[in-house]
Design an enzyme around this catalytic site. Structure first.
Site, mmCIF file in Angstrom:
data_model
loop_
_atom_site.group_PDB
_atom_site.id
_atom_site.type_symbol
_atom_site.label_atom_id
_atom_site.label_comp_id
_atom_site.label_asym_id
_atom_site.label_seq_id
_atom_site.Cartn_x
_atom_site.Cartn_y
_atom_site.Cartn_z
ATOM 1 C CE1 TYR A 67 -4.163 -1.645 -0.042
ATOM 2 C CE2 TYR A 67 -3.047 -3.199 1.427
ATOM 3 C CZ TYR A 67 -4.103 -2.876 0.589
ATOM 4 O OH TYR A 67 -5.102 -3.784 0.383
ATOM 5 C CE1 TYR A 112 -7.826 -5.857 3.260
ATOM 6 C CE2 TYR A 112 -7.258 -7.596 4.827
ATOM 7 C CZ TYR A 112 -6.982 -6.880 3.676
ATOM 8 O OH TYR A 112 -5.873 -7.191 2.923
ATOM 9 C CE LYS A 139 -3.521 -10.134 9.191
ATOM 10 N NZ LYS A 139 -4.750 -9.970 8.395
ATOM 11 C CG ASP A 179 -11.714 -13.413 7.394
ATOM 12 O OD1 ASP A 179 -10.805 -13.919 8.080
ATOM 13 O OD2 ASP A 179 -11.510 -12.583 6.483
HETATM 14 C C1 LIG Z 1 -5.174 -10.123 7.035
HETATM 15 C C2 LIG Z 1 -6.537 -10.585 6.788
HETATM 16 C C3 LIG Z 1 -6.871 -11.266 5.604
HETATM 17 C C4 LIG Z 1 -5.890 -11.498 4.499
HETATM 18 O O1 LIG Z 1 -4.792 -12.270 4.878
HETATM 19 P P1 LIG Z 1 -3.430 -12.236 4.037
HETATM 20 O O2 LIG Z 1 -2.585 -13.271 4.668
HETATM 21 O O3 LIG Z 1 -2.895 -10.836 4.176
HETATM 22 O O4 LIG Z 1 -3.777 -12.545 2.626
HETATM 23 C C5 LIG Z 1 -8.179 -11.720 5.463
HETATM 24 N N1 LIG Z 1 -9.088 -11.514 6.417
HETATM 25 C C6 LIG Z 1 -8.808 -10.876 7.563
HETATM 26 C C7 LIG Z 1 -9.875 -10.703 8.606
HETATM 27 C C8 LIG Z 1 -7.527 -10.365 7.793
HETATM 28 O O5 LIG Z 1 -7.257 -9.703 8.916
#
Ligand SMILES: *Cc1c(COP(=O)(O)O)cnc(C)c1O
Length: 427
Positions: free
Chosen positions: A16, A144, A274, A245
């Site tokens: 970014y 996100y 993560k 997610d």
């Molecule tokens: C960071 C994140 C993603 C994307 O993960 P990457 O490993 O950066 O591709 C998807 N969903 C959530 C909630 C996130 O915090």
């Protein structure tokens, strides 16, 4: 160091950021515990856990041992037609730890891809069940879910800059995010937008996708577990899958192993990433129920249409297992509760600063929301000067430290936030 910085400016494109006039960067030579050692000799207390992943801090003996032991056997073999103990044990562990009905695990390399996989699972599921018309997704504003195009399509349309990619981005449906806070009493009316959208579009909807309890990179907002429960009820009533997610919230960040536990809700599909490897290697997973898996496999081509080259990488799976073992053997609940209490105590004085719009804390997440966007070119160097590493975005200055951070170090982080907001952020 100057040579590295010059080469970095010349060739390394940062996330970014502009390739032609980038923000300043800092060369990290090594990292240990919660400290980043810069090439300049300075040490920074890390309040970011490398985008929330390094929950145990850095240079962790248990994780390094898992890596070297696995590397001595093999680093990687393809998962097509082959398997190995690290991937089997990791999938078994993820099934044990996650909500009961999730039994099948599809490994991938990053969170964004885990979300892509979840989307494909949902669409293939409905094709397997004879409902190819159910091909759209319903997400929340302010969410996100990653940077690849399918994942982007369920991110907030404004902060996710959908306008830039409109020509190829699939268009999805969006409901208003809940407004009732984590500790406030829940009222079903706060899910009215979700309910209305489901009422109107259930025939074309494959799944509802959102981040339970914490909307992370879309704005660091916390909502009531009541919303997660309500979403489960509404999905069941309307015959739509629920995808949660937990890439940001998984592995203890909110005080529970998974944030959906606050609501005692199990999704049909769960994404983790993560902190899965404790921040060591890129790895993510998409879990689903027997029902979803059998639906996906019921129709031609009787397989999930996905298969990354480095799927189930042995090194990454071995270190993920070691990270989960280390987490479960640690007093992580107490640590997260202690971080939460300290963040509450110490960030609350930011509320009196004229530049501050809101202060909120949940688990090991402390957020100071400003009235104006943070000037990165001023604020980041000011934090670094105070010996603290944070990466603000938009109007948010926040910390999500490693769980092993000690009281004095976390105090240094919250003091730096207060000082920098007072001295370097305009109201
Ligand atoms: C960071 C994140 C993603 C994307 O993960 P990457 O490993 O950066 O591709 C998807 N969903 C959530 C909630 C996130 O915090």
């Amino acid at each position: 160091m100057d040579e590295l910085l010059a080469l970095d400016r010349a060739h390394v494109w940062h996330p970014y950021d502009s390739a032609t006039s980038p923000l300043s960067t800092y060369v990290v030579e090594s990292a240990e515990g919660v400290r980043l050692r810069l090439a300049s000799g300075a040490e920074l207390i890390d309040g970011m856990a490398s985008w929330w992943a390094a929950i145990h801090g850095y240079r962790v003996p248990e994780l390094n041992r898992a890596l070297t032991e696995q590397a001595a056997r093999m680093t990687h073999v393809m998962l097509g037609g082959l398997t190995h103990e690290p991937v089997v044990r990791l999938c078994e562990r993820l099934v044990q730890l996650s909500p009961e009905p999730l039994t099948k695990v599809f490994m991938s390399d990053s969170g964004s891809v885990a979300v892509e996989v979840a989307i494909k699972m949902a669409l293939q599921y409905w094709q397997g069940r004879g409902r190819p018309d159910k091909g759209k997704l319903l997400a929340l504003r302010g969410g996100y879910h990653g940077d690849t195009l399918g994942a982007m399509s369920v991110c907030d349309p404004v902060t996710g800059m959908h306008s830039l990619f409109r020509s190829i981005l699939p268009s999805q449906l969006f409901a208003e995010a809940p407004t009732i806070g984590f500790r406030e009493p829940w009222r079903d009316a706060d899910a009215a937008s979700l309910e209305a959208t489901l009422d109107e579009h259930e025939r074309e909807l494959a799944a509802v996708v959102f981040e339970p309890v914490v909307q992370g990179a879309g704005g660091m907002r916390f909502h009531s577990p009541g919303f997660v429960r309500r979403a489960r009820e509404l999905c069941d009533r309307h015959g739509v899958l629920l995808v949660l997610d937990e890439i940001a919230t998984g592995f203890g960040r909110t005080g529970r192993l998974f944030a959906c536990e606050h609501a005692a809700v199990a999704p049909d599909i769960l994404c983790v990433g993560k902190a899965l490897t404790g921040g060591t290697l890129s790895l993510a997973a998409t879990l689903c129920t027997e029902e979803v898996a059998s639906g996906v496999c019921a129709a031609a081509p009787h397989a999930l249409m996905h298969g990354p080259t480095f799927m189930g990488n042995a090194l990454a799976c071995a270190v993920a297992l070691a990270s989960i073992d280390l987490l479960l053997a640690s007093p992580w609940r107490e640590r997260v509760a202690r971080i939460e209490a300290q963040l509450e105590r110490e960030l609350s004085k930011c509320r009196a600063l004229p530049a501050v719009a809101d202060v909120r804390v949940l688990g090991a997440i402390g957020v100071v929301e400003l009235r104006r966007p943070v000037d990165m070119r001023v604020v980041v160097p000011a934090l670094v000067q105070r010996g603290v590493w944070l990466r603000p975005f938009g109007k948010l200055l926040y910390t999500m430290p490693p769980f092993v951070i000690e009281e004095a170090d976390l105090h240094a982080v919250t003091e730096a936030i207060f000082d920098v907001v007072r001295d370097s952020c305009s109201p």
